[in-house]
Design a protein around this motif. Structure first.
Motif, PDB file in Angstrom:
ATOM      1  N   ALA A  70       0.815  -1.215   0.000  1.00 24.47           N
ATOM      2  CA  ALA A  70       0.000   0.000   0.000  1.00 24.47           C
ATOM      3  C   ALA A  70       0.847   1.263   0.000  1.00 24.47           C
ATOM      4  CB  ALA A  70      -0.942  -0.005   1.209  1.00 24.47           C
ATOM      5  N   GLY A  71       1.926   1.277   0.800  1.00 24.27           N
ATOM      6  CA  GLY A  71       2.755   2.472   0.870  1.00 24.27           C
ATOM      7  C   GLY A  71       3.325   2.892  -0.481  1.00 24.27           C
ATOM      8  N   PRO A  72       4.050   1.978  -1.182  1.00 21.15           N
ATOM      9  CA  PRO A  72       4.576   2.356  -2.496  1.00 21.15           C
ATOM     10  C   PRO A  72       3.495   2.744  -3.507  1.00 21.15           C
ATOM     11  CG  PRO A  72       5.671   0.390  -1.687  1.00 21.15           C
ATOM     12  CD  PRO A  72       4.544   0.667  -0.744  1.00 21.15           C
ATOM     13  N   VAL A  73       2.338   2.060  -3.459  1.00 14.46           N
ATOM     14  CA  VAL A  73       1.268   2.400  -4.401  1.00 14.46           C
ATOM     15  C   VAL A  73       0.743   3.815  -4.134  1.00 14.46           C
ATOM     16  CG1 VAL A  73      -1.099   1.840  -5.090  1.00 14.46           C
ATOM     17  CG2 VAL A  73       0.586   0.028  -4.856  1.00 14.46           C
ATOM     18  N   VAL A  74       0.554   4.161  -2.858  1.00 15.22           N
ATOM     19  CA  VAL A  74       0.087   5.512  -2.528  1.00 15.22           C
ATOM     20  C   VAL A  74       1.103   6.556  -2.953  1.00 15.22           C
ATOM     21  CG1 VAL A  74      -0.443   7.064  -0.601  1.00 15.22           C
ATOM     22  CG2 VAL A  74      -1.415   4.771  -0.648  1.00 15.22           C
ATOM     23  N   GLU A  75       2.400   6.270  -2.752  1.00 18.02           N
ATOM     24  CA  GLU A  75       3.421   7.233  -3.152  1.00 18.02           C
ATOM     25  C   GLU A  75       3.496   7.380  -4.664  1.00 18.02           C
ATOM     26  OE1 GLU A  75       6.854   5.712  -1.230  1.00 18.02           O
ATOM     27  OE2 GLU A  75       6.350   6.577   0.718  1.00 18.02           O
ATOM     28  N   ARG A  76       3.221   6.286  -5.393  1.00 14.62           N
ATOM     29  CA  ARG A  76       3.312   6.338  -6.848  1.00 14.62           C
ATOM     30  C   ARG A  76       2.075   6.967  -7.475  1.00 14.62           C
ATOM     31  NH1 ARG A  76       4.613   1.442  -7.515  1.00 14.62           N
ATOM     32  NH2 ARG A  76       2.588   0.548  -8.033  1.00 14.62           N
ATOM     33  N   ARG A  77       0.887   6.648  -6.931  1.00  9.95           N
ATOM     34  CA  ARG A  77      -0.366   7.090  -7.551  1.00  9.95           C
ATOM     35  C   ARG A  77      -1.018   8.270  -6.862  1.00  9.95           C
ATOM     36  NH1 ARG A  77       0.367   5.084 -12.455  1.00  9.95           N
ATOM     37  NH2 ARG A  77       0.713   2.823 -12.424  1.00  9.95           N
ATOM     38  N   GLY A  78      -0.630   8.536  -5.619  1.00  5.37           N
ATOM     39  CA  GLY A  78      -1.253   9.635  -4.887  1.00  5.37           C
ATOM     40  C   GLY A  78      -2.320   9.122  -3.937  1.00  5.37           C
ATOM     41  N   ALA A  79      -2.414   9.750  -2.760  1.00  7.26           N
ATOM     42  CA  ALA A  79      -3.340   9.282  -1.726  1.00  7.26           C
ATOM     43  C   ALA A  79      -4.795   9.379  -2.163  1.00  7.26           C
ATOM     44  CB  ALA A  79      -3.114  10.073  -0.430  1.00  7.26           C
ATOM     45  N   ALA A  80      -5.183  10.505  -2.773  1.00  7.23           N
ATOM     46  CA  ALA A  80      -6.582  10.704  -3.139  1.00  7.23           C
ATOM     47  C   ALA A  80      -7.051   9.647  -4.142  1.00  7.23           C
ATOM     48  CB  ALA A  80      -6.774  12.106  -3.714  1.00  7.23           C
ATOM     49  N   ARG A  81      -6.207   9.344  -5.134  1.00  8.92           N
ATOM     50  CA  ARG A  81      -6.603   8.363  -6.151  1.00  8.92           C
ATOM     51  C   ARG A  81      -6.731   6.965  -5.558  1.00  8.92           C
ATOM     52  NH1 ARG A  81      -3.063   8.122 -11.512  1.00  8.92           N
ATOM     53  NH2 ARG A  81      -3.885  10.247 -11.601  1.00  8.92           N
ATOM     54  N   VAL A  82      -5.755   6.569  -4.729  1.00  5.27           N
ATOM     55  CA  VAL A  82      -5.811   5.236  -4.117  1.00  5.27           C
ATOM     56  C   VAL A  82      -6.992   5.131  -3.162  1.00  5.27           C
ATOM     57  CG1 VAL A  82      -4.572   3.616  -2.632  1.00  5.27           C
ATOM     58  CG2 VAL A  82      -3.339   4.880  -4.398  1.00  5.27           C
ATOM     59  N   PHE A  83      -7.242   6.194  -2.392  1.00  7.71           N
ATOM     60  CA  PHE A  83      -8.389   6.220  -1.477  1.00  7.71           C
ATOM     61  C   PHE A  83      -9.685   5.995  -2.266  1.00  7.71           C
ATOM     62  CE2 PHE A  83     -10.383   8.972   2.150  1.00  7.71           C
ATOM     63  CZ  PHE A  83     -11.124   7.872   2.546  1.00  7.71           C
ATOM     64  N   HIS A  84      -9.837   6.705  -3.372  1.00  4.84           N
ATOM     65  CA  HIS A  84     -11.040   6.587  -4.195  1.00  4.84           C
ATOM     66  C   HIS A  84     -11.183   5.181  -4.765  1.00  4.84           C
ATOM     67  CE1 HIS A  84     -14.051   7.463  -7.258  1.00  4.84           C
ATOM     68  NE2 HIS A  84     -13.226   6.969  -8.160  1.00  4.84           N
ATOM     69  N   LEU A  85     -10.114   4.645  -5.364  1.00  4.29           N
ATOM     70  CA  LEU A  85     -10.198   3.352  -6.027  1.00  4.29           C
ATOM     71  C   LEU A  85     -10.389   2.207  -5.032  1.00  4.29           C
ATOM     72  CD1 LEU A  85      -7.455   3.771  -8.784  1.00  4.29           C
ATOM     73  CD2 LEU A  85      -9.940   3.867  -9.056  1.00  4.29           C
ATOM     74  N   ALA A  86      -9.715   2.282  -3.872  1.00  2.00           N
ATOM     75  CA  ALA A  86      -9.858   1.212  -2.879  1.00  2.00           C
ATOM     76  C   ALA A  86     -11.272   1.186  -2.304  1.00  2.00           C
ATOM     77  CB  ALA A  86      -8.830   1.402  -1.767  1.00  2.00           C
ATOM     78  N   SER A  87     -11.815   2.362  -1.989  1.00  2.00           N
ATOM     79  CA  SER A  87     -13.184   2.419  -1.459  1.00  2.00           C
ATOM     80  C   SER A  87     -14.192   1.962  -2.504  1.00  2.00           C
ATOM     81  CB  SER A  87     -13.507   3.846  -1.006  1.00  2.00           C
ATOM     82  OG  SER A  87     -12.653   4.255   0.034  1.00  2.00           O
ATOM     83  N   LEU A  88     -13.969   2.354  -3.764  1.00  7.15           N
ATOM     84  CA  LEU A  88     -14.861   1.927  -4.834  1.00  7.15           C
ATOM     85  C   LEU A  88     -14.786   0.421  -5.045  1.00  7.15           C
ATOM     86  CD1 LEU A  88     -16.831   2.796  -7.056  1.00  7.15           C
ATOM     87  CD2 LEU A  88     -14.854   3.135  -8.569  1.00  7.15           C
ATOM     88  N   GLY A  89     -13.568  -0.128  -5.004  1.00  6.35           N
ATOM     89  CA  GLY A  89     -13.420  -1.574  -5.154  1.00  6.35           C
ATOM     90  C   GLY A  89     -14.103  -2.336  -4.037  1.00  6.35           C
ATOM     91  N   ARG A  90     -13.999  -1.825  -2.799  1.00  9.78           N
ATOM     92  CA  ARG A  90     -14.681  -2.475  -1.683  1.00  9.78           C
ATOM     93  C   ARG A  90     -16.198  -2.419  -1.854  1.00  9.78           C
ATOM     94  NH1 ARG A  90     -12.882   0.149   3.494  1.00  9.78           N
ATOM     95  NH2 ARG A  90     -14.310   1.782   2.789  1.00  9.78           N
ATOM     96  N   ALA A  91     -16.706  -1.290  -2.350  1.00  6.59           N
ATOM     97  CA  ALA A  91     -18.143  -1.171  -2.584  1.00  6.59           C
ATOM     98  C   ALA A  91     -18.616  -2.187  -3.616  1.00  6.59           C
ATOM     99  CB  ALA A  91     -18.485   0.251  -3.032  1.00  6.59           C
ATOM    100  N   LEU A  92     -17.856  -2.352  -4.690  1.00  7.51           N
ATOM    101  CA  LEU A  92     -18.241  -3.313  -5.726  1.00  7.51           C
ATOM    102  C   LEU A  92     -18.196  -4.742  -5.199  1.00  7.51           C
ATOM    103  CD1 LEU A  92     -16.362  -1.760  -8.796  1.00  7.51           C
ATOM    104  CD2 LEU A  92     -18.818  -1.670  -8.288  1.00  7.51           C
ATOM    105  N   ALA A  93     -17.161  -5.078  -4.405  1.00  5.49           N
ATOM    106  CA  ALA A  93     -17.049  -6.426  -3.855  1.00  5.49           C
ATOM    107  C   ALA A  93     -18.210  -6.724  -2.904  1.00  5.49           C
ATOM    108  CB  ALA A  93     -15.712  -6.589  -3.131  1.00  5.49           C
ATOM    109  N   LEU A  94     -18.548  -5.756  -2.059  1.00  4.64           N
ATOM    110  CA  LEU A  94     -19.643  -5.956  -1.115  1.00  4.64           C
ATOM    111  C   LEU A  94     -20.989  -6.049  -1.823  1.00  4.64           C
ATOM    112  CD1 LEU A  94     -18.430  -3.481   1.632  1.00  4.64           C
ATOM    113  CD2 LEU A  94     -18.666  -5.954   1.902  1.00  4.64           C
ATOM    114  N   ALA A  95     -21.171  -5.238  -2.873  1.00  9.39           N
ATOM    115  CA  ALA A  95     -22.423  -5.301  -3.626  1.00  9.39           C
ATOM    116  C   ALA A  95     -22.584  -6.671  -4.290  1.00  9.39           C
ATOM    117  CB  ALA A  95     -22.455  -4.190  -4.675  1.00  9.39           C
ATOM    118  N   ALA A  96     -21.498  -7.187  -4.854  1.00 14.25           N
ATOM    119  CA  ALA A  96     -21.565  -8.521  -5.463  1.00 14.25           C
ATOM    120  C   ALA A  96     -21.860  -9.579  -4.408  1.00 14.25           C
ATOM    121  CB  ALA A  96     -20.243  -8.829  -6.174  1.00 14.25           C
ATOM    122  N   GLY A  97     -21.228  -9.435  -3.221  1.00 19.60           N
ATOM    123  CA  GLY A  97     -21.480 -10.387  -2.149  1.00 19.60           C
ATOM    124  C   GLY A  97     -22.927 -10.349  -1.673  1.00 19.60           C
TER     125      GLY A  97
END
Length: 411
Positions: A70-97
């Motif tokens: 997570a640390g290197p990904v946040v440094e490479r892509r930026g905190a805001a983008r990773v925050f958005h994509l991780a939360s969105l991915g969790r929403a999609l996984a939970l919706a499918a579940g």
């Protein structure tokens, strides 16, 4: 015209509310509900205690592994983008579940669904957590002398979510597993949308090493070693976490077998601890304004050590509950000091990697505490708590004695 006459602190607080506090609130509540709700969901779906324990492991083992990436990904892509994509991915996984559990409420499909959810939400939650912490640290740096106030608010948000999330997940589960997952999905989606307002954590994302997790953790470890104040504080808190982890792991045995109370009383201990921590964080915010970081941190360290020693000798359940609550309240004050210190000292381009390494170090005592609980007889738990409390007191004393003249805590 009205904006021109608005006091600067008011504009600052309003900006933090929209860009930092609201996204963090939605994410923290989804974090707490999934962390405590998924094992409950597994038990309700499979009726298997063994699978419930396995689901808990599937939540935490990938989370620990995710910290390195997570640390290197946040440094490479930026905190805001990773925050958005991780939360969105969790929403999609939970919706499918939720959809699968509505179609297959029991059986092999349901069991496989909840186990995959445990692992998936665990990984995505840690990515969103590291990103949110990185954005919060950047907000603290921009706040300057008010950095500890920002960290106190963020810690208060986390503790409120810890207090409300498990209870809310349990209540929603009574209406059905799909309903509980649907609410966590909405919270995750809300966090993803609000994350679009989060400002960049630095001027530009840095180019991370191709070695991935190992390089990120190595960078974080080197940064901790280069910052003696941070290193000493992390060392003291790691020894403190051994005592806290043992109290958490041994809590059910102590409360049920030693004090003769129900399992509900175990949850009451940690709910009281979360409430006490909320109060402590609020008080420490104003105490640091008047006294500074070191006096408040040293006082909290002394209180935590005494409370842990007292918990080991508690004669009854009520005394035990009060001592654990006092211990966790003091731990909350030290956490404000740690968060403020790392937001001041860690360079922005290495913050996420250093945060990942710091969290890994602080979490290592918890599996050790679990092993200690497994190999200790119930009659000897009090003696082990006393030993852990002595190690905690020694570690915190050495750390704050070393930091007494450090300019990082005197600023």
């Amino acid at each position: 015209m009205s904006q021109a006459v608005t006091p600067r602190p008011a504009r600052h607080t309003t900006g933090l509310m929209r860009s930092i506090y609201l996204p963090r609130t939605a994410d923290a509540l989804a974090f707490a509900m999934s962390t405590y709700g998924i094992p409950l969901l597994v038990l309700a779906t499979t009726r298997s205690a063994a699978l419930t324990g396995l689901a808990f492991a599937l939540e935490w083992l990938p989370r620990l592994a995710a910290f390195g990436w997570a640390g290197p990904v946040v440094e490479r892509r930026g905190a805001a983008r990773v925050f958005h994509l991780a939360s969105l991915g969790r929403a999609l996984a939970l919706a499918a579940g939720a959809a699968l559990l509505r179609l297959h409420p029991s059986g092999m499909v349901a069991s496989a669904t909840v186990m995959v959810l445990a692992a998936t939400t665990g990984v995505l939650t840690e990515f969103s957590y590291i990103a949110a912490e990185t954005a919060g640290a950047a907000a603290g740096r921009r706040a300057g002398a008010r950095a500890h106030r920002v960290q106190a608010v963020l810690l208060g948000i986390d503790q409120t979510a810890t207090l409300a999330g498990p209870a809310l997940a349990g209540l929603l589960l009574l209406t059905g597993p799909p309903q509980m997952l649907a609410v966590i999905t909405v919270l995750s989606l809300l966090a993803a949308l609000l994350a679009l307002r989060t400002p960049p954590s630095s001027d530009a994302p840095v180019r991370a090493s191709k070695d991935g997790a190992s390089a990120g953790l190595l960078t974080g470890w080197r940064t901790i070693r280069s910052l003696p104040a941070l290193g000493w504080l992390v060392t003291g808190l790691t020894l403190s976490n051994l005592a806290i982890g043992f109290l958490q792991a041994a809590g059910p045995v102590i409360v049920v077998k030693h004090f003769g109370h129900s399992t509900t009383a175990v949850g009451l201990v940690w709910s009281a601890a979360a409430a006490a921590t909320l109060l402590s964080v609020t008080l420490c915010r104003f105490a640091i304004d008047r006294l500074g970081l070191w006096p408040v941190g040293a006082a909290c360290a002394a209180v935590a050590s005494l409370a842990c020693l007292a918990a080991a000798q508690a004669p009854d359940y009520l005394c035990y509950l009060v001592m654990v609550a006092v211990l966790m309240a003091a731990e909350g004050g030290m956490t404000v000091v740690l968060r403020t210190l790392r937001s001041r000292l860690i360079p922005p381009d290495r913050f996420a990697s250093t945060l990942s390494a710091t969290i890994l170090i602080l979490l290592l005592p918890f599996p050790i505490a679990g092993v200690l609980t497994a190999i200790t007889s119930p009659d000897a738990l009090g003696h082990v708590i006393t030993i852990c409390a002595a190690l905690q007191a020694l570690g915190l004393f050495c750390a704050f004695a070393r930091l007494r003249t450090d300019p990082a805590l005197r600023t």
